[in-house]
Design a protein around this motif. Structure first.
Motif, PDB file in Angstrom:
ATOM      1  N   THR A  15       0.845  -1.189   0.000  1.00  0.00           N
ATOM      2  CA  THR A  15       0.000   0.000   0.000  1.00  0.00           C
ATOM      3  C   THR A  15       0.883   1.241   0.000  1.00  0.00           C
ATOM      4  OG1 THR A  15      -1.711  -1.185   1.203  1.00  0.00           O
ATOM      5  CG2 THR A  15      -1.852   1.218   1.211  1.00  0.00           C
ATOM      6  N   LEU A  16       0.687   2.093  -1.009  1.00  0.00           N
ATOM      7  CA  LEU A  16       1.443   3.330  -1.140  1.00  0.00           C
ATOM      8  C   LEU A  16       0.503   4.479  -0.755  1.00  0.00           C
ATOM      9  CD1 LEU A  16       3.054   2.220  -4.498  1.00  0.00           C
ATOM     10  CD2 LEU A  16       4.090   2.075  -2.243  1.00  0.00           C
ATOM     11  N   ASP A  17       0.813   5.697  -1.142  1.00  0.00           N
ATOM     12  CA  ASP A  17      -0.054   6.829  -0.823  1.00  0.00           C
ATOM     13  C   ASP A  17      -0.935   7.163  -2.022  1.00  0.00           C
ATOM     14  OD1 ASP A  17       1.350   7.353   1.751  1.00  0.00           O
ATOM     15  OD2 ASP A  17       3.031   7.769   0.412  1.00  0.00           O
ATOM     16  N   ASP A  18      -1.817   8.146  -1.851  1.00  0.00           N
ATOM     17  CA  ASP A  18      -2.575   8.729  -2.969  1.00  0.00           C
ATOM     18  C   ASP A  18      -3.462   7.713  -3.679  1.00  0.00           C
ATOM     19  OD1 ASP A  18      -1.204  11.403  -2.819  1.00  0.00           O
ATOM     20  OD2 ASP A  18       0.529  10.158  -3.281  1.00  0.00           O
ATOM     21  N   GLY A  19      -3.984   6.726  -2.914  1.00  0.00           N
ATOM     22  CA  GLY A  19      -4.890   5.757  -3.521  1.00  0.00           C
ATOM     23  C   GLY A  19      -4.215   4.750  -4.428  1.00  0.00           C
ATOM     24  N   ILE A  20      -2.917   4.538  -4.261  1.00  0.00           N
ATOM     25  CA  ILE A  20      -2.158   3.629  -5.137  1.00  0.00           C
ATOM     26  C   ILE A  20      -1.702   2.417  -4.341  1.00  0.00           C
ATOM     27  CG2 ILE A  20      -0.083   3.397  -6.571  1.00  0.00           C
ATOM     28  CD1 ILE A  20      -0.280   6.507  -6.943  1.00  0.00           C
ATOM     29  N   VAL A  21      -1.899   1.224  -4.903  1.00  0.00           N
ATOM     30  CA  VAL A  21      -1.304   0.012  -4.345  1.00  0.00           C
ATOM     31  C   VAL A  21      -0.537  -0.710  -5.453  1.00  0.00           C
ATOM     32  CG1 VAL A  21      -3.075  -0.278  -2.551  1.00  0.00           C
ATOM     33  CG2 VAL A  21      -3.341  -1.456  -4.739  1.00  0.00           C
ATOM     34  N   ALA A  22       0.542  -1.385  -5.051  1.00  0.00           N
ATOM     35  CA  ALA A  22       1.287  -2.256  -5.968  1.00  0.00           C
ATOM     36  C   ALA A  22       0.871  -3.687  -5.679  1.00  0.00           C
ATOM     37  CB  ALA A  22       2.786  -2.090  -5.761  1.00  0.00           C
ATOM     38  N   LEU A  37      -2.547  -0.459  -8.980  1.00  0.00           N
ATOM     39  CA  LEU A  37      -3.967  -0.142  -8.967  1.00  0.00           C
ATOM     40  C   LEU A  37      -4.122   1.264  -8.390  1.00  0.00           C
ATOM     41  CD1 LEU A  37      -7.021  -0.872  -9.122  1.00  0.00           C
ATOM     42  CD2 LEU A  37      -6.764  -1.935  -6.868  1.00  0.00           C
ATOM     43  N   ILE A  38      -4.757   2.138  -9.162  1.00  0.00           N
ATOM     44  CA  ILE A  38      -5.025   3.513  -8.730  1.00  0.00           C
ATOM     45  C   ILE A  38      -6.509   3.599  -8.414  1.00  0.00           C
ATOM     46  CG2 ILE A  38      -4.844   5.959  -9.347  1.00  0.00           C
ATOM     47  CD1 ILE A  38      -3.035   5.066 -11.716  1.00  0.00           C
ATOM     48  N   VAL A  39      -6.844   4.056  -7.215  1.00  0.00           N
ATOM     49  CA  VAL A  39      -8.239   4.170  -6.811  1.00  0.00           C
ATOM     50  C   VAL A  39      -8.554   5.633  -6.539  1.00  0.00           C
ATOM     51  CG1 VAL A  39     -10.007   3.423  -5.184  1.00  0.00           C
ATOM     52  CG2 VAL A  39      -8.130   1.863  -5.785  1.00  0.00           C
ATOM     53  N   GLU A  40      -9.610   6.114  -7.173  1.00  0.00           N
ATOM     54  CA  GLU A  40     -10.040   7.512  -7.007  1.00  0.00           C
ATOM     55  C   GLU A  40     -11.549   7.532  -6.784  1.00  0.00           C
ATOM     56  OE1 GLU A  40      -9.669  11.403  -6.421  1.00  0.00           O
ATOM     57  OE2 GLU A  40      -7.908  10.181  -6.919  1.00  0.00           O
ATOM     58  N   GLY A  41     -11.946   7.765  -5.533  1.00  0.00           N
ATOM     59  CA  GLY A  41     -13.369   7.896  -5.210  1.00  0.00           C
ATOM     60  C   GLY A  41     -14.203   6.698  -5.633  1.00  0.00           C
ATOM     61  N   GLY A  42     -13.669   5.492  -5.390  1.00  0.00           N
ATOM     62  CA  GLY A  42     -14.421   4.281  -5.688  1.00  0.00           C
ATOM     63  C   GLY A  42     -14.324   3.782  -7.121  1.00  0.00           C
ATOM     64  N   ARG A  43     -13.595   4.503  -7.972  1.00  0.00           N
ATOM     65  CA  ARG A  43     -13.319   4.024  -9.345  1.00  0.00           C
ATOM     66  C   ARG A  43     -11.839   3.680  -9.417  1.00  0.00           C
ATOM     67  NH1 ARG A  43     -17.664   2.304 -11.168  1.00  0.00           N
ATOM     68  NH2 ARG A  43     -16.718   2.226 -13.243  1.00  0.00           N
ATOM     69  N   GLY A  44     -11.483   2.770 -10.313  1.00  0.00           N
ATOM     70  CA  GLY A  44     -10.106   2.304 -10.344  1.00  0.00           C
ATOM     71  C   GLY A  44      -9.534   2.173 -11.738  1.00  0.00           C
ATOM     72  N   ALA A  45      -8.194   2.091 -11.781  1.00  0.00           N
ATOM     73  CA  ALA A  45      -7.453   1.831 -13.016  1.00  0.00           C
ATOM     74  C   ALA A  45      -6.257   0.961 -12.679  1.00  0.00           C
ATOM     75  CB  ALA A  45      -6.981   3.131 -13.654  1.00  0.00           C
ATOM     76  N   ASN A 156     -12.395   9.444 -12.794  1.00  0.00           N
ATOM     77  CA  ASN A 156     -13.289   9.969 -11.756  1.00  0.00           C
ATOM     78  C   ASN A 156     -12.802  11.329 -11.224  1.00  0.00           C
ATOM     79  OD1 ASN A 156     -15.638   9.815 -10.249  1.00  0.00           O
ATOM     80  ND2 ASN A 156     -14.682   8.710  -8.558  1.00  0.00           N
ATOM     81  N   GLY A 157     -12.364  12.194 -12.157  1.00  0.00           N
ATOM     82  CA  GLY A 157     -11.899  13.520 -11.765  1.00  0.00           C
ATOM     83  C   GLY A 157     -10.392  13.629 -11.564  1.00  0.00           C
ATOM     84  N   ARG A 158      -9.694  12.505 -11.602  1.00  0.00           N
ATOM     85  CA  ARG A 158      -8.228  12.508 -11.455  1.00  0.00           C
ATOM     86  C   ARG A 158      -7.615  12.477 -12.854  1.00  0.00           C
ATOM     87  NH1 ARG A 158      -5.273   8.809  -7.061  1.00  0.00           N
ATOM     88  NH2 ARG A 158      -3.077   8.940  -7.672  1.00  0.00           N
ATOM     89  N   ALA A 159      -6.917  13.550 -13.214  1.00  0.00           N
ATOM     90  CA  ALA A 159      -6.387  13.682 -14.571  1.00  0.00           C
ATOM     91  C   ALA A 159      -4.979  13.089 -14.654  1.00  0.00           C
ATOM     92  CB  ALA A 159      -6.348  15.155 -14.966  1.00  0.00           C
ATOM     93  N   MET A 160      -4.779  12.237 -15.648  1.00  0.00           N
ATOM     94  CA  MET A 160      -3.469  11.604 -15.861  1.00  0.00           C
ATOM     95  C   MET A 160      -3.107  11.705 -17.341  1.00  0.00           C
ATOM     96  SD  MET A 160      -3.819   8.333 -13.309  1.00  0.00           S
ATOM     97  CE  MET A 160      -5.400   7.815 -13.942  1.00  0.00           C
ATOM     98  N   GLN A 161      -1.811  11.873 -17.601  1.00  0.00           N
ATOM     99  CA  GLN A 161      -1.361  12.166 -18.963  1.00  0.00           C
ATOM    100  C   GLN A 161      -0.386  11.110 -19.466  1.00  0.00           C
ATOM    101  OE1 GLN A 161       1.037  15.730 -19.501  1.00  0.00           O
ATOM    102  NE2 GLN A 161       0.061  16.144 -21.477  1.00  0.00           N
ATOM    103  N   ALA A 162      -0.655  10.605 -20.675  1.00  0.00           N
ATOM    104  CA  ALA A 162       0.249   9.660 -21.333  1.00  0.00           C
ATOM    105  C   ALA A 162       1.309  10.435 -22.110  1.00  0.00           C
ATOM    106  CB  ALA A 162      -0.530   8.750 -22.284  1.00  0.00           C
ATOM    107  N   LEU A 163       2.564  10.122 -21.858  1.00  0.00           N
ATOM    108  CA  LEU A 163       3.689  10.756 -22.559  1.00  0.00           C
ATOM    109  C   LEU A 163       4.498   9.665 -23.254  1.00  0.00           C
ATOM    110  CD1 LEU A 163       4.851  13.115 -19.666  1.00  0.00           C
ATOM    111  CD2 LEU A 163       3.499  13.760 -21.688  1.00  0.00           C
ATOM    112  N   HIS A 164       4.660   9.779 -24.553  1.00  0.00           N
ATOM    113  CA  HIS A 164       5.404   8.763 -25.295  1.00  0.00           C
ATOM    114  C   HIS A 164       6.883   8.809 -24.901  1.00  0.00           C
ATOM    115  CE1 HIS A 164       2.315   8.286 -28.825  1.00  0.00           C
ATOM    116  NE2 HIS A 164       1.772   8.114 -27.629  1.00  0.00           N
ATOM    117  N   THR A 165       7.435   7.643 -24.624  1.00  0.00           N
ATOM    118  CA  THR A 165       8.844   7.518 -24.234  1.00  0.00           C
ATOM    119  C   THR A 165       9.443   6.322 -24.954  1.00  0.00           C
ATOM    120  OG1 THR A 165       8.083   6.272 -22.303  1.00  0.00           O
ATOM    121  CG2 THR A 165       8.662   8.588 -21.947  1.00  0.00           C
ATOM    122  N   GLU A 166      10.174   6.575 -26.005  1.00  0.00           N
ATOM    123  CA  GLU A 166      10.874   5.480 -26.684  1.00  0.00           C
ATOM    124  C   GLU A 166      12.180   5.204 -25.955  1.00  0.00           C
ATOM    125  OE1 GLU A 166      11.150   5.598 -30.915  1.00  0.00           O
ATOM    126  OE2 GLU A 166       9.257   6.684 -31.138  1.00  0.00           O
TER     127      GLU A 166
END
Length: 326
Positions: A15-22, A37-45, A156-166
């Motif tokens: 268990t990490l912080d900010d709704g994140i678990v490994a 697993l990222i959890v934000e207000g009952g929704r997950g990714a 669920n309101g938490r904005a995350m950005q994909a950045l291409h990294t070759e």
């Protein structure tokens, strides 16, 4: 022989912080390969999935966080190497509301995985590929979202950005998560096993698995990740690291050292074996300098996977360079 995973697996979770678990995917050994697993207000990714055998562990991880399979909105695949994405198709079958977010170069291969499987057999052979990965389940194209560079996603309101990294792979992105002041780096910021931590902190090194290592792009990827001004990074191998200025410098130095060892052995008839020996000497020596107290066989048991694959990746880089200049 490969067996389908049992459905009663119990997941080992950090268990990490900010709704994140490994969640430990138990890929080749414990604490080698994580799904976050990222959890934000009952929704997950989920970020990366491990293999088919990992899927029951991920579902148990959901249960441990009091979530249901229907609560998952996204499966983010940083890239499509099978230790990161092999279980994605099987997992998606269990997640009725999820969309799978994939780099544009990777998406076709998750919808139609024939070439992906063939490439893996090229590295490991047919039998080992079956043992490690089982049958790769395609993902329905209608459930795939292509992550163009700098695209934002809303959990669920938490904005995350994909950045291409070759650099590690041409189908790689990282996921910047400003809410945690973190970035989910896949393999673009190397490998840092928790068993290698010492009083001097975390130990890190680049990963150059076959078949598309590109040192210039690898340097750029590290810089791009650091450009997000993160306070922590979440690596697939293995999870959170924090001493980022030092680790970024060590990543840049490691990429340069790998190039040097490849070029030094370029003309040798047995260059694969020579590069593997050089990789073993370099990483083992650095780990001892870092304060690791184990014997050489303890070091080998931790680093063998990466020593072998990194050397193969450098050989394939030399082969591509040779064709390019030939």
């Amino acid at each position: 022989a490969w067996r389908p995973p049992s459905l009663t697996s119990h997941a080992h979770i950090t268990t990490l912080d900010d709704g994140i678990v490994a969640i430990d995917t138990e890929y080749l050994r414990p604490l080698q390969d994580a799904s976050h697993l990222i959890v934000e207000g009952g929704r997950g990714a989920f970020v990366d999935t491990g293999t088919n055998a990992s899927v029951p562990l991920l579902l148990d991880g959901l249960r441990q966080q009091n979530l249901d399979a229907g609560d998952i909105d996204f499966v983010f695949l940083t890239h499509i190497h099978l230790d990161h994405a092999g279980g994605a198709g099987l997992l998606m079958q269990q997640l009725p509301n999820a969309r799978c977010v994939i780099h544009p170069r990777g998406a076709p291969h998750m919808v139609n995985p024939e070439r992906l499987i063939a490439g893996t057999i090229g590295v490991y052979g047919e039998q080992r590929t079956r043992e490690m990965y089982g049958d790769i389940v395609p993902i329905d194209e209608s459930r795939v979202v292509v992550a163009d560079d700098a695209d934002w996603f809303d959990l669920n309101g938490r904005a995350m950005q994909a950045l291409h990294t070759e650099g590690h792979a041409r189908h790689h992105y990282v996921l910047n998560d400003p809410a945690s002041r973190g970035v989910f780096t896949g393999d673009s910021f190397g490998i840092s096993y928790r068993e290698c931590d010492t009083v001097n902190g975390e130990f890190i090194y680049p990963t150059t698995t076959p078949a598309s290592f590109d040192p210039d792009e690898a340097h750029k990827s590290v810089d791009r990740i650091m450009g997000c001004n993160p306070e922590q990074l979440y690596l697939t191998h293995y999870s959170r690291v924090r001493d980022l200025d030092r680790l970024a410098a060590e990543m840049h130095a490691g990429i340069d050292a790998y190039v040097d060892m490849a070029l030094a052995n370029q003309a040798e008839p047995n260059r694969g074996a020579r590069i593997q020996q050089a990789m073993d000497d370099y990483l083992s020596g650095r780990l001892v300098e870092h304060g690791f107290k184990g014997e050489r066989d303890a070091i080998w048991s931790l680093l063998e996977i990466d020593i072998v694959l990194n050397a193969q990746g450098l050989v394939s880089w030399l082969e591509r360079m040779g064709k390019h200049h030939g």
